[in-house]
Structure formats: structure tokens, C-alpha cells
Design a protein around this motif. Structure first.
Motif, mmCIF file in Angstrom:
data_model
loop_
_atom_site.group_PDB
_atom_site.id
_atom_site.type_symbol
_atom_site.label_atom_id
_atom_site.label_comp_id
_atom_site.label_asym_id
_atom_site.label_seq_id
_atom_site.Cartn_x
_atom_site.Cartn_y
_atom_site.Cartn_z
ATOM 1 N N TYR A 8 42.552 38.506 45.399
ATOM 2 C CA TYR A 8 41.926 38.549 44.076
ATOM 3 C C TYR A 8 42.860 39.179 43.050
ATOM 4 C CZ TYR A 8 37.229 36.913 45.199
ATOM 5 O OH TYR A 8 36.147 36.141 45.541
ATOM 6 N N GLU A 46 37.566 43.620 42.198
ATOM 7 C CA GLU A 46 38.500 42.529 41.905
ATOM 8 C C GLU A 46 37.751 41.229 41.619
ATOM 9 O OE1 GLU A 46 41.623 42.782 41.220
ATOM 10 O OE2 GLU A 46 41.722 44.892 41.784
ATOM 11 N N ALA A 47 36.704 40.957 42.371
ATOM 12 C CA ALA A 47 35.909 39.742 42.142
ATOM 13 C C ALA A 47 35.236 39.800 40.767
ATOM 14 C CB ALA A 47 34.872 39.583 43.241
ATOM 15 N N ARG A 50 37.719 38.995 38.019
ATOM 16 C CA ARG A 50 37.990 37.565 37.917
ATOM 17 C C ARG A 50 36.826 36.846 37.236
ATOM 18 N NH1 ARG A 50 40.394 33.838 42.656
ATOM 19 N NH2 ARG A 50 42.128 35.243 42.301
#
Length: 59
Positions: A8, A46-47, A50
Motif C-alpha cells: 500500500y 495505508e488502505a 489510498r
């Protein structure tokens, strides 16, 4: 889940890479790997980054 967090962070295509990781871990399918995702705050961060970036308007 460090591997996925790194994917990610580097912008890798996680959905494309996840089946290979699942196989490496000995899981039956990526669906059984997803069970572990909620236990990793770094991965969730991190997800989320994004996802938020995908909502931004292109410049």
C-alpha cells in the motif's frame, strides 16, 4: 501483514498481488487472508490513505 502495508505504501496493486500472498501463507483463498487485516492498524492506515487519495479531484 507488513508485506501488504508495504505494498500500500508503495502504491502497488494489492488486489492483484493478494492471491500470491495468500498462497504463500498457505491460505485457501484471499478471502481467508482478509480475516487478518483488521488486526493491523498500520495496514488500515495505508488502505485509508489510498482510499482518500482516490476521492481527491485530479489536478
Amino acid at each position: 501483514m507488513t508485506t501488504m502495508a508495504n505494498w500500500y505504501a508503495t502504491g502497488a496493486d494489492v488486489a492483484h498481488l493478494l492471491p500470491a500472498l495468500s498462497t504463500y501463507l498457505g491460505h485457501i483463498s484471499p478471502a481467508t487472508t482478509y480475516w487478518y487485516l483488521h488486526a493491523c492498524p498500520q495496514l488500515m492506515t495505508e488502505a485509508a490513505k489510498r482510499l482518500e487519495a482516490s476521492w481527491e479531484e485530479p489536478s
